[in-house]
Design an enzyme around this catalytic site. Sequence first.
Site, PDB file in Angstrom:
ATOM      1  N   CYS A  50       0.819  -1.207   0.000  1.00 50.05           N
ATOM      2  CA  CYS A  50       0.000   0.000   0.000  1.00 50.05           C
ATOM      3  C   CYS A  50       0.857   1.263   0.000  1.00 50.05           C
ATOM      4  CB  CYS A  50      -0.949   0.004   1.198  1.00 50.05           C
ATOM      5  SG  CYS A  50      -0.129  -0.079   2.801  1.00 50.05           S
ATOM      6  N   GLY A 176     -13.085  -6.569   3.409  1.00 47.59           N
ATOM      7  CA  GLY A 176     -11.891  -7.322   3.059  1.00 47.59           C
ATOM      8  C   GLY A 176     -11.548  -8.297   4.168  1.00 47.59           C
TER       9      GLY A 176
END
Length: 421
Positions: A50, A176
Amino acid sequence: MELLALGASHKTADLAVRERLALLDGQIEPFLHELVALEGVTEAVALSTCNRTELYVVGESPEVAIQALPADVPLYSARNCDAARHLYRVVSGLDSMVVGEAEIQGQVKRAYERALAARTTGPLTNQLFRAALATGKRVRTETAISEGHASVATVAVDAARALIGELSQRHVVIVGAGETSEQVARAFHAHGVSTMFVANRHRDRAIALASRFGGESGGFDQLPDELERADVVVSSTASPHAIVGPEELDAVRGGRPLLIIDLAVPRDIDPACASVDGVTLLDMDALQRAVRGHLNVRKGEAVHAEAIVEEEIQTFAGWLGRLDVMPTLAALRGRGDAVVNELLAANAGRWESLSAKDEARVEALARAVVKRLLHEPTERVRTLDDEHRHARLKLLRELFGLEEDAASEAGEAAEVRRLAG
């Protein structure tokens, strides 16, 4: 052969740029094959998280790897030992948004394993990544840099607590069910959150995660109902597109306060959701601004960790330096053998009374003389320090006329077969 590290991170590029560079799981292997198909590249490993996307490539012209990346993004690059130092710092958590976070070690390990599975590694990247992972382990063993287990997930939960106060009575929705979502769920659970819903495209993974922390689970089809009653939403999926938009959010919220934390890159939450009445949206760049003060928390441990990295880099530099030495030594020995062969051939018809056994003794004596003559310079070359190695090797090649021989041997010694996927 040269090693090149090339990429962008939270330190050099904003979220919009990192989104463009991000590689999702299904994209990594084809991308690695694309890299090693480039003329001048023989090894490649891609790291995408990320907060960073980085390529580690090896070849005669590794800079051609830039062709595989968008042309208008700001990239940093480093070569050879500087590239290795960068990776060692990344693995050790010294280059992370949250200094010392442990998750990067596993992320680098998985990136290396993907490249192994894709058969795009080779001698240099194998040595580099194994040594880097060992360095990261040593840093975490010998320092307290990871004390407290701070991570992006714990920072996200701390940010939620700072913005909305006590969390125990809040309803949390986690979108998620991967590693980051698991860390988020654990952090919320530690703060007493008991009403938690996990939404995931694959229901079985959502069930497994929710059951560990006393929550409920469901598929994305249940997400609108959960968004309606949520106090906090944390999203971290591998979706290439946004999964929550402003229209659907506005339809279920009616202006009531909602905190959304988007930990995904590419983003799961459309940035336009920040304009919905009552919604506060934090993305990875916002979290980075929130944790800048954390950079000073472990300064003393970071100094110790940097010292370990430098110590390990010296070992890698020595190994890398020996790659330069070997072609020259091979060329030197080859030149000695060539001289013996030329002399033996030139005098082959002059040994009228020499038996085959005596002829073999003459050849062995000639080769022994060359070997002894070259022994001392060979040993001295092997022990050259980094500062003087290049100049001394260049002089040796010039004195013995090895320039062409060394170049040829270097190609053979350093060659890594380009492997098909």
